[in-house]
Design a protein around this motif. Structure first.
Motif, PDB file in Angstrom:
ATOM      1  N   SER A 108      70.335   6.665 -74.840  1.00 31.36           N
ATOM      2  CA  SER A 108      69.137   7.111 -74.122  1.00 31.36           C
ATOM      3  C   SER A 108      68.856   8.586 -74.389  1.00 31.36           C
ATOM      4  O   SER A 108      69.781   9.380 -74.587  1.00 31.36           O
ATOM      5  N   TYR A 109      67.574   8.938 -74.370  1.00 29.14           N
ATOM      6  CA  TYR A 109      67.236  10.357 -74.350  1.00 29.14           C
ATOM      7  C   TYR A 109      67.844  10.959 -73.092  1.00 29.14           C
ATOM      8  O   TYR A 109      67.962  10.291 -72.054  1.00 29.14           O
ATOM      9  N   SER A 110      68.198  12.213 -73.161  1.00 30.92           N
ATOM     10  CA  SER A 110      68.835  12.856 -72.023  1.00 30.92           C
ATOM     11  C   SER A 110      67.950  12.836 -70.782  1.00 30.92           C
ATOM     12  O   SER A 110      68.443  12.664 -69.664  1.00 30.92           O
ATOM     13  N   ASN A 111      66.621  12.983 -70.961  1.00 29.06           N
ATOM     14  CA  ASN A 111      65.742  12.981 -69.789  1.00 29.06           C
ATOM     15  C   ASN A 111      65.439  11.574 -69.273  1.00 29.06           C
ATOM     16  O   ASN A 111      64.737  11.419 -68.277  1.00 29.06           O
ATOM     17  N   ASP A 112      65.985  10.549 -69.927  1.00 23.61           N
ATOM     18  CA  ASP A 112      65.876   9.166 -69.443  1.00 23.61           C
ATOM     19  C   ASP A 112      67.209   8.638 -68.909  1.00 23.61           C
ATOM     20  O   ASP A 112      67.262   7.569 -68.302  1.00 23.61           O
ATOM     21  N   ARG A 113      68.264   9.370 -69.165  1.00 22.96           N
ATOM     22  CA  ARG A 113      69.616   8.884 -68.881  1.00 22.96           C
ATOM     23  C   ARG A 113      69.861   8.773 -67.375  1.00 22.96           C
ATOM     24  O   ARG A 113      69.569   9.688 -66.611  1.00 22.96           O
ATOM     25  N   ALA A 114      70.406   7.639 -66.970  1.00 21.59           N
ATOM     26  CA  ALA A 114      70.797   7.456 -65.567  1.00 21.59           C
ATOM     27  C   ALA A 114      71.996   8.345 -65.258  1.00 21.59           C
ATOM     28  O   ALA A 114      72.793   8.679 -66.155  1.00 21.59           O
ATOM     29  N   PHE A 115      72.147   8.720 -64.015  1.00 23.39           N
ATOM     30  CA  PHE A 115      73.219   9.638 -63.621  1.00 23.39           C
ATOM     31  C   PHE A 115      74.595   9.098 -64.003  1.00 23.39           C
ATOM     32  O   PHE A 115      75.478   9.853 -64.415  1.00 23.39           O
ATOM     33  N   SER A 116      74.775   7.793 -63.868  1.00 27.25           N
ATOM     34  CA  SER A 116      76.082   7.184 -64.134  1.00 27.25           C
ATOM     35  C   SER A 116      76.316   6.886 -65.624  1.00 27.25           C
ATOM     36  O   SER A 116      77.412   6.505 -66.023  1.00 27.25           O
ATOM     37  N   GLU A 117      75.287   7.058 -66.426  1.00 26.98           N
ATOM     38  CA  GLU A 117      75.354   6.732 -67.852  1.00 26.98           C
ATOM     39  C   GLU A 117      76.010   7.865 -68.628  1.00 26.98           C
ATOM     40  O   GLU A 117      75.679   9.031 -68.453  1.00 26.98           O
ATOM     41  N   TRP A 118      76.944   7.517 -69.505  1.00 29.76           N
ATOM     42  CA  TRP A 118      77.637   8.530 -70.290  1.00 29.76           C
ATOM     43  C   TRP A 118      76.664   9.291 -71.190  1.00 29.76           C
ATOM     44  O   TRP A 118      75.786   8.689 -71.823  1.00 29.76           O
ATOM     45  N   ALA A 119      76.869  10.603 -71.258  1.00 36.48           N
ATOM     46  CA  ALA A 119      76.098  11.470 -72.147  1.00 36.48           C
ATOM     47  C   ALA A 119      76.906  11.719 -73.418  1.00 36.48           C
ATOM     48  O   ALA A 119      78.065  11.308 -73.532  1.00 36.48           O
ATOM     49  N   LEU A 120      76.300  12.420 -74.367  1.00 34.07           N
ATOM     50  CA  LEU A 120      76.995  12.740 -75.619  1.00 34.07           C
ATOM     51  C   LEU A 120      78.315  13.450 -75.343  1.00 34.07           C
ATOM     52  O   LEU A 120      79.335  13.171 -75.980  1.00 34.07           O
ATOM     53  N   LYS A 121      78.317  14.360 -74.383  1.00 38.93           N
ATOM     54  CA  LYS A 121      79.528  15.117 -74.078  1.00 38.93           C
ATOM     55  C   LYS A 121      80.681  14.210 -73.661  1.00 38.93           C
ATOM     56  O   LYS A 121      81.854  14.501 -73.951  1.00 38.93           O
ATOM     57  N   ASP A 122      80.381  13.100 -72.997  1.00 38.87           N
ATOM     58  CA  ASP A 122      81.428  12.195 -72.539  1.00 38.87           C
ATOM     59  C   ASP A 122      82.121  11.493 -73.704  1.00 38.87           C
ATOM     60  O   ASP A 122      83.338  11.283 -73.687  1.00 38.87           O
ATOM     61  N   TYR A 123      81.325  11.141 -74.715  1.00 37.15           N
ATOM     62  CA  TYR A 123      81.911  10.497 -75.896  1.00 37.15           C
ATOM     63  C   TYR A 123      82.707  11.500 -76.728  1.00 37.15           C
ATOM     64  O   TYR A 123      83.701  11.140 -77.369  1.00 37.15           O
ATOM     65  N   VAL A 124      82.289  12.764 -76.698  1.00 36.35           N
ATOM     66  CA  VAL A 124      83.055  13.805 -77.385  1.00 36.35           C
ATOM     67  C   VAL A 124      84.377  14.046 -76.657  1.00 36.35           C
ATOM     68  O   VAL A 124      85.442  14.148 -77.279  1.00 36.35           O
ATOM     69  N   LYS A 125      84.301  14.125 -75.351  1.00 40.40           N
ATOM     70  CA  LYS A 125      85.508  14.338 -74.543  1.00 40.40           C
ATOM     71  C   LYS A 125      86.515  13.215 -74.776  1.00 40.40           C
ATOM     72  O   LYS A 125      87.718  13.458 -74.947  1.00 40.40           O
ATOM     73  N   LYS A 126      86.025  11.977 -74.785  1.00 42.15           N
ATOM     74  CA  LYS A 126      86.910  10.836 -75.028  1.00 42.15           C
ATOM     75  C   LYS A 126      87.452  10.877 -76.461  1.00 42.15           C
ATOM     76  O   LYS A 126      88.626  10.560 -76.701  1.00 42.15           O
ATOM     77  N   GLY A 127      86.614  11.278 -77.404  1.00 39.62           N
ATOM     78  CA  GLY A 127      87.062  11.381 -78.789  1.00 39.62           C
ATOM     79  C   GLY A 127      88.189  12.382 -78.956  1.00 39.62           C
ATOM     80  O   GLY A 127      89.147  12.141 -79.712  1.00 39.62           O
ATOM     81  N   ILE A 128      88.097  13.498 -78.263  1.00 36.52           N
ATOM     82  CA  ILE A 128      89.158  14.499 -78.309  1.00 36.52           C
ATOM     83  C   ILE A 128      90.461  13.898 -77.791  1.00 36.52           C
ATOM     84  O   ILE A 128      91.537  14.084 -78.375  1.00 36.52           O
TER      85      ILE A 128
END
Length: 521
Positions: free
Chosen positions: A268-288
């Motif tokens: 999702s675009y960031s301005n469409d993303r639901a509060f509970s929906e993972w953002a790009l940063k969450d996938y980066v954090k998990k990747g680390i």
């Protein structure tokens, strides 16, 4: 004194002529080629210390200086006043100031040219090829030469094969889209989606996360699913956030597809993303978390929908996704603080998209960036959730105007008392443009557009792109294109070997500097 002066002048002129003659007979070289020795020499200095053990390469697709500055300004403060008023103001709160994105404070900043073997306004496949292999190629080609016969090895492949690094690829768009594909694929055309998917599986890279694969069963929908091939090759395919959350260092190879998919099966675009929906940063954090090991890792992270928003001339979504990209970089910064002597973070763009600029003829020296606060939805979601229904239900223009006010803040003169501010009231000129675009959209005319219509709408929905154009312009933002441009891109560097990335150079030198620093061949 006069005689000596004349002698000196004569000797100087003669020397200049000799030097000039010498250089006129020296074969010309590509600027990038002449830099190679310098790059290797500079990186050699870094070899005195160890090569970086953990490397992050963040690419904002379509992101250059305008996207970064517009985002920083939006999240700062807009005085909404002319320059002279601000200069003369004794109240500092009246003055505009720019915020800082996470990477804007990096100690080293360089600039890279982006042209490819086709054009000064290149595409993502060729620019990613330059960044990952140090080679120029045609637009649309991934990691192959201009004859489409020779394959180039990428920095990710080299780090895995020669250094034993684990590799991660994260993107907000499809995992076999051009930029992420350029970390592992070698194809004459970026449209070879199934073949790129096969190469994704064959890469053996440990962590993929982002949007769904395009054409996972082939163009004819008649081939073995790439996901099945991946499972057979030992990949754990995860399609839920709970599944992604459960991943750990113990997990082997993983492909994570975002649970919520939006336009073209992207995140999702960031301005469409639901509060509970993972953002790009969450996938980066998990990747680390998944990739961290004693040998090292390389992670490529793409903010892919910055480009898509710029193609559509949607400034609000561009800014929102650029901020989300900055938040993702911040996860790498957190990691760097724990491993400062072993980590390198690079942040760049592949090219600029849209010809975005801060400033518009209709607002003179003024900007009103806070107008963008009123945009509640991306152009893509507005198309899918609203425009499609307008066509189906033959919705009236007055009803459409009601949605436009609630979703974008734009108000007709008739309803101006309900505007959040007077700057959002449509002028007669803007109202007519919007009505014409509405009529064009409702006619469902899919015929090829003439030059005038293309300049107005590009290949986008007339109503939607006209809304964003009007809101952009009222905010003091404008675009010149629906395509890529030839602007250089910044290269921000922080960490071990950071000094190698200062200066003005070609995008192929990003690879050359990184390869020399990492000691791969």
């Amino acid at each position: 004194m006069k005689s000596n002066w004349l002698k000196g002048l004569a000797l100087g002129l003669a020397g200049t002529m000799l030097v000039g003659t010498f250089f006129l007979n020296v074969p010309s070289k590509n600027v990038s080629d002449t830099m190679d020795a310098t790059i290797v020499a500079d990186a050699a200095t870094s070899k005195k210390s160890t090569a970086p053990k953990y490397i992050f390469l963040f690419i904002g697709d379509g992101m250059s200086y305008p996207q970064i500055q517009a985002t920083a300004d939006y999240y700062g403060k807009d005085a909404s006043g002319d320059v002279e008023t601000v200069k003369q103001s004794t109240n500092k709160s009246d003055s505009p100031y720019s915020s800082s994105l996470s990477f804007m404070n990096f100690p080293i900043v360089g600039s890279a040219q982006t042209y490819d073997a086709t054009s000064f306004a290149p595409d993502s496949a060729s620019t990613a090829t330059s960044i990952f292999t140090g080679k120029k190629t045609h637009s649309g080609t991934i990691n192959m030469d201009i004859t489409k016969t020779k394959k180039y090895t990428t920095i990710a492949e080299q780090l895995k094969a020669q250094k034993g690094f684990k590799i991660g690829v994260v993107t907000t768009v499809n995992l076999n889209h051009a930029t992420p594909a350029a970390t592992y694929a070698h194809q004459p055309s970026r449209k070879n989606n199934y073949e790129i998917g096969e190469e994704l599986v064959a890469s053996g890279f440990e962590y993929f996360a982002g949007g769904a694969l395009m054409e996972p069963t082939g163009k004819g929908n008649d081939q073995t699913s790439i996901y099945d091939l991946a499972a057979s090759a030992g990949y754990k395919v995860v399609t839920t956030q709970s599944g992604a959350k459960a991943l750990s260092k113990k997990t082997a190879k993983t492909i994570v597809i975002a649970e919520t998919l939006a336009d073209s099966d992207s995140m999702s675009y960031s301005n469409d993303r639901a509060f509970s929906e993972w953002a790009l940063k969450d996938y980066v954090k998990k990747g680390i978390e998944v990739l961290t090991n004693n040998t090292g890792f390389f992670m490529m992270v793409e903010g892919g929908k910055i480009d898509w928003a710029c193609h559509a001339n949607d400034a609000g979504s561009t800014i929102s996704d650029t901020k989300a990209f900055s938040d993702a970089v911040n996860e790498a910064i957190k990691f760097y603080k724990k491993h400062p002597k072993e980590t390198l973070i690079l942040v760049t763009g592949d090219h600029e998209t849209g010809g975005l600029t801060i400033g518009f003829a209709g607002t003179n020296y003024n900007t009103y960036l806070d107008n963008l606060d009123n945009q509640q939805i991306s152009y893509a979601k507005y198309n899918s959730d609203y425009v499609s229904k307008y066509k189906e239900n033959k919705t009236s223009f007055s009803a459409v105007l009601t949605d436009i006010q609630s979703l974008f803040g734009l108000v007709s003169e008739k309803n101006k008392t309900s505007a959040t501010n007077s700057n959002l009231v449509l002028t007669e000129f803007e109202y007519k443009k919007l009505k014409t675009a509405y009529d064009k959209t409702m006619s469902q005319d899919s015929s090829e557009r003439d030059q005038e219509e293309y300049l107005l709408y590009g290949n986008y929905e007339p109503l939607t792109v006209t809304i964003t154009h009007i809101l952009n312009n009222k905010s003091g933002i404008s675009f010149t294109s629906y395509s890529h441009t030839g602007l250089p891109v910044p290269v921000y560097a922080k960490g071990l070997g950071q000094s190698n990335f200062s200066g003005y150079y070609d995008n192929t030198d990003i690879y050359k500097k990184l390869a020399a620093l990492s000691q791969v061949k």
